[in-house]
Each structure stands twice: as structure tokens, then as C-alpha cells.
Motif scaffolding. Structure first.
Motif, short mmCIF file in Angstrom:
data_model
loop_
_atom_site.label_atom_id
_atom_site.label_comp_id
_atom_site.label_asym_id
_atom_site.label_seq_id
_atom_site.Cartn_x
_atom_site.Cartn_y
_atom_site.Cartn_z
N THR A 91 0.92 -0.97 0.05
CA THR A 91 -0.19 0.23 0.05
C THR A 91 0.80 0.94 -0.29
OG1 THR A 91 0.42 0.19 2.41
CG2 THR A 91 -1.62 -1.00 1.76
N THR A 92 2.28 1.13 0.02
CA THR A 92 3.08 2.39 -0.26
C THR A 92 3.77 2.33 -1.27
OG1 THR A 92 4.83 1.17 -0.05
CG2 THR A 92 3.90 1.50 2.01
N ASP A 93 4.00 4.33 -1.73
CA ASP A 93 4.11 4.02 -3.14
C ASP A 93 6.23 3.57 -3.05
OD1 ASP A 93 2.72 5.27 -3.00
OD2 ASP A 93 3.10 7.65 -2.86
N ASN A 94 5.81 3.09 -4.67
CA ASN A 94 7.32 2.40 -4.78
C ASN A 94 7.75 2.73 -6.17
OD1 ASN A 94 7.81 0.60 -2.39
ND2 ASN A 94 5.72 -0.03 -2.93
N ALA A 95 9.62 3.45 -6.18
CA ALA A 95 9.91 3.50 -7.31
C ALA A 95 10.83 2.11 -7.90
CB ALA A 95 11.26 4.47 -6.85
N TYR A 96 10.51 2.25 -9.32
CA TYR A 96 11.32 1.12 -9.63
C TYR A 96 11.73 1.33 -10.77
CZ TYR A 96 8.11 -2.07 -6.48
OH TYR A 96 7.93 -2.71 -5.77
N ASP A 97 13.14 0.62 -11.47
CA ASP A 97 13.69 0.83 -12.77
C ASP A 97 12.24 0.45 -14.00
OD1 ASP A 97 15.86 0.86 -12.19
OD2 ASP A 97 15.88 -0.63 -11.66
N GLN A 117 1.06 3.01 -5.33
CA GLN A 117 1.34 3.63 -6.33
C GLN A 117 2.58 3.54 -6.16
OE1 GLN A 117 1.17 7.64 -6.88
NE2 GLN A 117 -1.25 8.52 -6.83
N ILE A 118 3.10 3.20 -8.40
CA ILE A 118 4.67 3.12 -8.38
C ILE A 118 4.88 3.43 -9.72
CG2 ILE A 118 3.90 1.02 -7.93
CD1 ILE A 118 3.67 -0.90 -10.80
N THR A 119 6.15 3.55 -9.39
CA THR A 119 6.73 4.63 -10.45
C THR A 119 7.82 4.12 -11.45
OG1 THR A 119 6.56 6.81 -9.34
CG2 THR A 119 8.19 7.36 -10.68
N GLY A 120 7.94 3.73 -12.36
CA GLY A 120 9.66 3.59 -12.63
C GLY A 120 10.25 4.97 -13.58
N GLU A 121 11.58 4.42 -14.34
CA GLU A 121 12.69 5.66 -15.31
C GLU A 121 11.18 5.02 -15.86
OE1 GLU A 121 17.00 5.04 -17.54
OE2 GLU A 121 16.56 3.72 -15.38
N ASN A 122 10.73 3.60 -16.80
CA ASN A 122 10.40 3.88 -17.52
C ASN A 122 9.26 3.27 -17.67
OD1 ASN A 122 13.27 3.86 -19.38
ND2 ASN A 122 12.01 5.32 -20.62
#
Length: 483
Positions: free
Chosen positions: A2-8, A138-143
Motif C-alpha cells: 500500500t506504499t509508494d515505490n520506485a522501480y526501474d 502507486q508505483i513509479t518507474g524510470e520507464n
């Protein structure tokens, strides 16, 4: 989660394109996450497409064995019966095993974070899970990669939206098959499911809008399959202008019996086709709506497919797309290749694409249909001439020996260089024969290259060689061993 995470790399979807992408991403040491909803992990192919349909085609083939037996020396004591519920139960078990070993275990091996729920883009390369088990994440990626696949498409026929009907997905949930069924459509789904249902005891009628089955393939293939189906007892009506679909319910004593009526015009004459149920197999539509594409600058085409360049990059340069959601050819193997290439292009500046002219397609009916490359009509439209040869399976020694002479093989070659540009076939083992033809198209082999390659005798693969020999000699006066 349930947390925001950043990935490639973040992926919207969980089918073949997505898993090919995570495999390549893992090889590069990239962190990856995906959001999956709708079909379970694995997407169309493993859950409702290739795996269950090919299993049920095999069930149906064994059921039809006594009727199809060409040998007087073989006698069957009785007709087999098919327990459809058991067939579906075994299919479900097979799907579960495939899903676990080929997808779930793979994701765990590569330590992929999987978010369950409906995802949509909210900013750039950020995907929000708006409902489901991981709602709020929410998940965010470089792409990012859009790999949401497709769903069955229903044509705008009057009355269709007011009745119940089967699709290639919902038929897998039906434990009590109807006595008869009308199939609207004439592509590979209609043909494969039409033969499955016919061979397990359902009376089948196929209605195709075009003037032939398999209208997107070489013309001879659809006409050959129409003859094969009619011989088997499957009714086929082509050239339909659908007017209306009506459903009705009748009191049959202790039960209420439903029925469906399709009103159509074929060859200028009004026709009414009835059955106990309706199956709509008119193609698919991309799953591109309501996933937040437009706000983040991702454009779609008029048919809803995501617009990409030859490197699978969308109009948002940080987002790529692959699989059915970008359109034809809607094949599991193509989706996987596109997903793999998208990651290579996004993170390795590989600038690689796919030669779609060298992608084979197969219809797993009996006889099988297989095709790769340019058709006769396409070549004629481009060059104003065509150097083509067609041989009948009835002239192939292996087909004669096993008494299965259904089908044909056509080769299209370049009229100046003799390079093979298209191969199209109907016949036993066509699916296993098409890889050689695919290599010929992909690498520009000539008809003489195939002729000069020794093929084992007797095999169905000789049909391809014989079609190439037809450019050089009269094969009707050729002995088996002539090179």
C-alpha cells in the motif's frame, strides 16, 4: 502493498509481453513491478487462449477418431462419448499448472513485485492501483510498459446486446453444452472452437461476414477449410450481411429451452439461422480504455490500439507498449518478442524491431492451417505479377500413405530473385511444417535452396519442397525420389 515505490521498470499487465519484459529486465539487473487485474497472472494465452483450447482440441480429436478413421483394417466397437465436465476440469488443472510454473514461479524467481488490482497512469510513468487487493498503491518507474492485452470484441449487430452469448472466454465456464450453436465469425477462434464443439457432439453452424473463412489469410486456405468443415459435418455460410439477432425461450415441459435466431442476407437471399445458443468469435479489441493513457501523453489509433513506433515506444517517450494492445498480429509469441525488445530499447538503446513479414500464424484445426509472409494477392498488388505455385496434399507421398490427403501448399517467390516471400498451407502437421518456411522467408532463401536440401522421406515436410520443385518441373510426372 500500500506504499509508494520506485522501480526501474513498471508494467501494466501480466501476460506474455509482461513476462518477457521482466525476464529481460532481470537479466539486466533492473528492479521491476507489475500491476495485474482482469485475467489471472499469465494473461490470455495460458488462462483462456492457447493452453485450454489446444487441450480441448486434442480431446475433440480423440473423440472424432472413429469417424475420421480411413483404414478398413481398423474397426471400432462403439462410438466414444465425451464427458465435457471432466474435459473442462482437466483443462482447468492444466491451466493452473501452467500458470504456477510458467508465470507465478517465474515472477517469484525474479523477485518481481506484483500489485493486484486495476491500474491506471496518473503521471508520467506512475501507475496507481485504483481498486483491488492493493488499492491505494502507486508505483513509479524510470520507464513503463503497457501490456494490457485484448478482450473479445462484439460487432454492432441489431439485437446482439440484448441476448446472452458465448465468447472464447465464457465458453470455458459452460458445463452444460447446448445441442446446437451458431458461431458468428470465421477466423481462427471460430474455426478452432467450431471443430471442438462439433466433435464433442454439438451441432455447429458458422456464419462469416466475408466471402470466405480466414479472410485475412491467403484466399485458398479459407476455401480449403470450408470444404474440410462441410465434409466433416460443420455447416458454413459465408458472405453474410447480418440484419438482426433474436433470442427466445420456449416451455419444454419441465424445462425452459432457450434459442437464438440470426437473420442475415447471403448471396442476395434472406436467411434465418437458428440454434440453441450463440457464440460470437469476431476478433478482439485492445484493453486500452480507462487506464489513464491520454493524460500522460500516450496516443491511441482509431481502433483503440496504442500507437507505437517501430521500437515499441509510445508518444510518451518514457512509456513503451507491447502485445495485443498495440494490434496485429495478436499472437503470444509475438507479444513476448515485443516485450523483450521494448526493454532492450528502453534500457539498452538497442533500436531493434520485428520483421512482421516473417511471423508465422497457425490455426490448430484438423487439418491445420499455417502461413507466413506475402500472399498471392498482396504480391500482385505490389508488383503487378506473381510467381506462385500450389501443390495438393493428395500428391504428397506421406499423405497418400496415411490416407489423409486434405489440403494444399502454396509458395510465393520473387519474380526476379527467386527468393521465397510467402508460404501458405493447409494439411496434416502444417503447424510443424511452417518453421522451415518461416526460415526461408526470414533469410531470403530461394526455391532452389529448398530443392537442394534433402528432406526425409516420406514426410509431410516434403510438401513444401514439392511446391518449390513445381517452379522447375511438372511435379505430376515426378517420381518420389527426384531431386
Amino acid at each position: 502493498m500500500t506504499t509508494d515505490n520506485a522501480y526501474d521498470l513498471v508494467i501494466l499487465g501480466g501476460g506474455a509481453a509482461a513476462f518477457a519484459a521482466i525476464t529481460e529486465a532481470s537479466r539486466r539487473g533492473l528492479s521491476t513491478a507489475m500491476v495485474n487485474t482482469g485475467l489471472p497472472i499469465g494473461g490470455t494465452c495460458v488462462n483462456v487462449g492457447c493452453v485450454p483450447s489446444k487441450h480441448l482440441l486434442a480431446v475433440a480429436e480423440h473423440a472424432a477418431a472413429p469417424r475420421e478413421n480411413p483404414f478398413d483394417a481398423v474397426q471400432y466397437g462403439h462410438e466414444p462419448t465425451v464427458d465435457w465436465v471432466t474435459a473442462l476440469d482437466q483443462s482447468d488443472a492444466l491451466v493452473e499448472r501452467f500458470r504456477r510454473t510458467n508465470y507465478v514461479d517465474v515472477a517469484e524467481h525474479f523477485e518481481i513485485d506484483i500489485y493486484e488490482g486495476y491500474g491506471e497512469f496518473v503521471d508520467g510513468t506512475t501507475i496507481a492501483v485504483v481498486n483491488g487487493a492493493d488499492e491505494g498503491a502507486q508505483i513509479t518507474g524510470e520507464n513503463a510498459l503497457v501490456a494490457t492485452g485484448s478482450s473479445p470484441w462484439t460487432p454492432p449487430i441489431d439485437g446482439l446486446d440484448g441476448i446472452e452469448y458465448y465468447t472464447s472466454e465464457t465458453i470455458l465456464e459452460e458445463r452444460n453444452l447446448p445441442e446446437s450453436i451458431v458461431i458468428i465469425g470465421g477466423g481462427y477462434i471460430a474455426l478452432e472452437w467450431g471443430q471442438i464443439l462439433h466433435r464433442v457432439g454439438v451441432e455447429v453452424t458458422i456464419l462469416q461476414r466475408s466471402d470466405r473463412l480466414l479472410s485475412g489469410m491467403e484466399e485458398q486456405l479459407g476455401r480449403e477449410m470450408e470444404r474440410a468443415f462441410e465434409t466433416e459435418g460443420i455447416d458454413v455460410l459465408t458472405g453474410n450481411e447480418f440484419r438482426r439477432v433474436r433470442g427466445s425461450v420456449a416451455d419444454e415441459g419441465d424445462t425452459m429451452e432457450s434459442a437464438v435466431t440470426v437473420e442475415t442476407v447471403a448471396d442476395g437471399a434472406e436467411r434465418t439461422v437458428t440454434g440453441k445458443a450463440l457464440f460470437v468469435a469476431t476478433g478482439v479489441q485492445p484493453n486500452s480504455e480507462d487506464i489513464g493513457l491520454e493524460p500522460v501523453g500516450i496516443e491511441t489509433n482509431d481502433d483503440g490500439t496504442v500507437r507505437v513506433n517501430e521500437h515499441f515506444q509510445t508518444t510518451n517517450p518514457d512509456v513503451y507498449a507491447a502485445g495485443d494492445v498495440i494490434g496485429d498480429p495478436e499472437l503470444e509469441t509475438v507479444a513476448a518478442k515485443e516485450g523483450n525488445h521494448a526493454v532492450k530499447n528502453a534500457f539498452g538503446n538497442a533500436d531493434i524491431s520485428i520483421d512482421y513479414d516473417a511471423v508465422p500464424a497457425v490455426v490448430f484445426t484438423s487439418p491445420e492451417v499455417a502461413t507466413v509472409g506475402t500472399t498471392e494477392r498482396e504480391y500482385m498488388d505490389e508488383h503487378g505479377t506473381c510467381s506462385c505455385r500450389t501443390i495438393q496434399m493428395a500428391d504428397v507421398p506421406k499423405a497418400k500413405a496415411v490416407q489423409d490427403t486434405r489440403g494444399l501448399v502454396q509458395v510465393v517467390k520473387h519474380h526476379e530473385t527467386d527468393a521465397i516471400v510467402g508460404v501458405h498451407m493447409v494439411g496434416p502437421r502444417a503447424a510443424d511444417m511452417i518453421p522451415e518456411a518461416t526460415l526461408a522467408v526470414k533469410f531470403g532463401l530461394t526455391v532452389d535452396d529448398i530443392i537442394d536440401t534433402i528432406h526425409p522421406f516420406p514426410t509431410f515436410s516434403e510438401a513444401f519442397k514439392q511446391a518449390c520443385q513445381a517452379f522447375r518441373r511438372d511435379v505430376s510426372t515426378m517420381s518420389c525420389c527426384v531431386e
